[in-house]
Motif scaffolding. Structure first.
Motif, PDB file in Angstrom:
ATOM      1  N   ALA A 203       0.924  -1.063   0.013  1.00  0.00           N
ATOM      2  CA  ALA A 203       0.151  -0.025  -0.015  1.00  0.00           C
ATOM      3  C   ALA A 203       0.797   1.311  -0.084  1.00  0.00           C
ATOM      4  CB  ALA A 203      -0.893   0.039   1.108  1.00  0.00           C
ATOM      5  N   TYR A 204       1.983   1.230   0.753  1.00  0.00           N
ATOM      6  CA  TYR A 204       2.680   2.343   0.856  1.00  0.00           C
ATOM      7  C   TYR A 204       3.164   2.703  -0.493  1.00  0.00           C
ATOM      8  CZ  TYR A 204       6.194   5.599   2.782  1.00  0.00           C
ATOM      9  OH  TYR A 204       7.400   6.529   2.862  1.00  0.00           O
ATOM     10  N   HIS A 205       3.952   1.487  -1.202  1.00  0.00           N
ATOM     11  CA  HIS A 205       4.512   1.835  -2.314  1.00  0.00           C
ATOM     12  C   HIS A 205       3.503   2.203  -3.531  1.00  0.00           C
ATOM     13  CE1 HIS A 205       8.725   1.438  -0.853  1.00  0.00           C
ATOM     14  NE2 HIS A 205       7.909   0.197  -0.378  1.00  0.00           N
ATOM     15  N   LEU A 206       2.129   1.966  -3.296  1.00  0.00           N
ATOM     16  CA  LEU A 206       1.313   1.960  -4.411  1.00  0.00           C
ATOM     17  C   LEU A 206       0.851   3.449  -4.426  1.00  0.00           C
ATOM     18  CD1 LEU A 206      -0.845  -1.280  -4.333  1.00  0.00           C
ATOM     19  CD2 LEU A 206       0.509  -0.374  -6.384  1.00  0.00           C
ATOM     20  N   LEU A 207       0.714   4.109  -3.022  1.00  0.00           N
ATOM     21  CA  LEU A 207       0.115   5.490  -3.104  1.00  0.00           C
ATOM     22  C   LEU A 207       0.808   6.451  -3.722  1.00  0.00           C
ATOM     23  CD1 LEU A 207      -0.770   5.663   0.801  1.00  0.00           C
ATOM     24  CD2 LEU A 207      -2.384   5.646  -1.108  1.00  0.00           C
ATOM     25  N   LYS A 208       0.145   7.323  -4.636  1.00  0.00           N
ATOM     26  CA  LYS A 208       0.572   8.022  -5.276  1.00  0.00           C
ATOM     27  C   LYS A 208       1.366   9.591  -4.856  1.00  0.00           C
ATOM     28  CE  LYS A 208      -0.336  11.015  -9.404  1.00  0.00           C
ATOM     29  NZ  LYS A 208      -1.346  11.419 -10.379  1.00  0.00           N
TER      30      LYS A 208
ATOM     31  N   GLN B  44       2.476   9.649   4.385  1.00  0.00           N
ATOM     32  CA  GLN B  44       2.520   9.911   5.753  1.00  0.00           C
ATOM     33  C   GLN B  44       1.412   9.584   6.590  1.00  0.00           C
ATOM     34  OE1 GLN B  44       3.369  14.042   5.045  1.00  0.00           O
ATOM     35  NE2 GLN B  44       5.515  13.915   5.242  1.00  0.00           N
ATOM     36  N   ILE B  45       0.131   9.655   6.093  1.00  0.00           N
ATOM     37  CA  ILE B  45      -0.902   9.302   6.898  1.00  0.00           C
ATOM     38  C   ILE B  45      -0.901   8.002   7.083  1.00  0.00           C
ATOM     39  CG2 ILE B  45      -3.515   9.325   6.794  1.00  0.00           C
ATOM     40  CD1 ILE B  45      -2.260  12.043   7.688  1.00  0.00           C
ATOM     41  N   LEU B  46      -0.774   7.143   6.173  1.00  0.00           N
ATOM     42  CA  LEU B  46      -0.712   5.843   6.063  1.00  0.00           C
ATOM     43  C   LEU B  46       0.219   5.091   7.202  1.00  0.00           C
ATOM     44  CD1 LEU B  46      -1.338   2.750   5.267  1.00  0.00           C
ATOM     45  CD2 LEU B  46       0.278   2.755   3.438  1.00  0.00           C
ATOM     46  N   GLU B  47       1.242   6.018   7.297  1.00  0.00           N
ATOM     47  CA  GLU B  47       2.462   5.407   8.169  1.00  0.00           C
ATOM     48  C   GLU B  47       2.027   5.725   9.574  1.00  0.00           C
ATOM     49  OE1 GLU B  47       7.176   5.804   8.329  1.00  0.00           O
ATOM     50  OE2 GLU B  47       6.138   7.298   7.315  1.00  0.00           O
ATOM     51  N   ARG B  48       1.528   6.959   9.855  1.00  0.00           N
ATOM     52  CA  ARG B  48       0.780   7.490  11.075  1.00  0.00           C
ATOM     53  C   ARG B  48      -0.360   6.391  11.700  1.00  0.00           C
ATOM     54  NH1 ARG B  48      -0.763  13.196  11.381  1.00  0.00           N
ATOM     55  NH2 ARG B  48       0.983  13.676  10.051  1.00  0.00           N
ATOM     56  N   ALA B  49      -1.067   5.827  10.755  1.00  0.00           N
ATOM     57  CA  ALA B  49      -2.085   5.268  10.985  1.00  0.00           C
ATOM     58  C   ALA B  49      -1.960   3.778  11.331  1.00  0.00           C
ATOM     59  CB  ALA B  49      -3.272   5.190   9.811  1.00  0.00           C
ATOM     60  N   TYR B  50      -0.991   3.167  10.456  1.00  0.00           N
ATOM     61  CA  TYR B  50      -0.583   1.728  10.560  1.00  0.00           C
ATOM     62  C   TYR B  50       0.230   1.584  11.838  1.00  0.00           C
ATOM     63  CZ  TYR B  50      -0.084  -2.844   8.875  1.00  0.00           C
ATOM     64  OH  TYR B  50      -0.281  -4.152   8.784  1.00  0.00           O
ATOM     65  N   ASN B  51       0.891   2.531  12.183  1.00  0.00           N
ATOM     66  CA  ASN B  51       1.714   2.515  13.475  1.00  0.00           C
ATOM     67  C   ASN B  51       0.871   2.485  14.635  1.00  0.00           C
ATOM     68  OD1 ASN B  51       4.371   2.453  12.488  1.00  0.00           O
ATOM     69  ND2 ASN B  51       4.730   4.343  12.088  1.00  0.00           N
TER      70      ASN B  51
END
Length: 150
Positions: free
Chosen positions: A115-120, A126-133
């Motif tokens: 998901a991280y690499h697919l996101l444009k 950054q939001i994905l990283e925060r949410a996943y943590n």
């Protein structure tokens, strides 16, 4: 300058993240997180849940507010300054069906690193990283899925 406010969600089901693929007039638009515009009189949380459901068909519950991202883009004759409020959300299943009217042609749940690499967009990464943590922290403390958060 036009100011716009949207809300969206990082939807996680069984450790995987929901993404949408946008393709407008056969032009690559990219993978994004579901989000949309706040309607008059609507609470931000309600917007996030509604937009996730409308754009992806996925049912999800809010766990926690993650933060906001801001960016600007140009439209003919003006500039839009956009603020997006993001929520960590728990999906009810792997079901998703992209909303064709919004030019979404694919959707699905992906492992975090995919998901991280697919996101444009960098701000969505950054939001994905925060949410996943936050998700990993709740899971580690046996709180993911607990009714305490919604």
């Amino acid at each position: 300058m036009i100011e716009a406010t949207s809300c969206g969600g990082v939807v996680i089901f069984r450790g995987k993240v929901l993404l949408l693929y946008k393709n407008f007039r056969n032009r690559y638009e990219g993978w994004v997180l579901p989000k949309g515009t706040v309607e008059k009189g609507e609470e931000y949380k309600d917007t996030a849940v509604r937009e996730v459901k409308e754009e992806s068909g996925a049912k999800a519950k809010i766990i926690r507010y993650i933060g906001k991202s801001q960016y600007t883009f140009s439209v003919p004759e003006d500039t839009v300054e956009k603020e997006v409020h993001w929520y960590l959300m728990m999906g009810e299943s792997y079901y998703s069906k992209p909303q064709k009217e919004e030019h979404f042609v694919d959707s699905g749940f992906y492992k975090y690193h995919e998901a991280y690499h697919l996101l444009k967009f960098a701000n969505e990464k950054q939001i994905l990283e925060r949410a996943y943590n936050e998700y990993l922290n709740l899971k580690k403390n046996n709180l993911w899925g607990s009714r305490k958060y919604y």
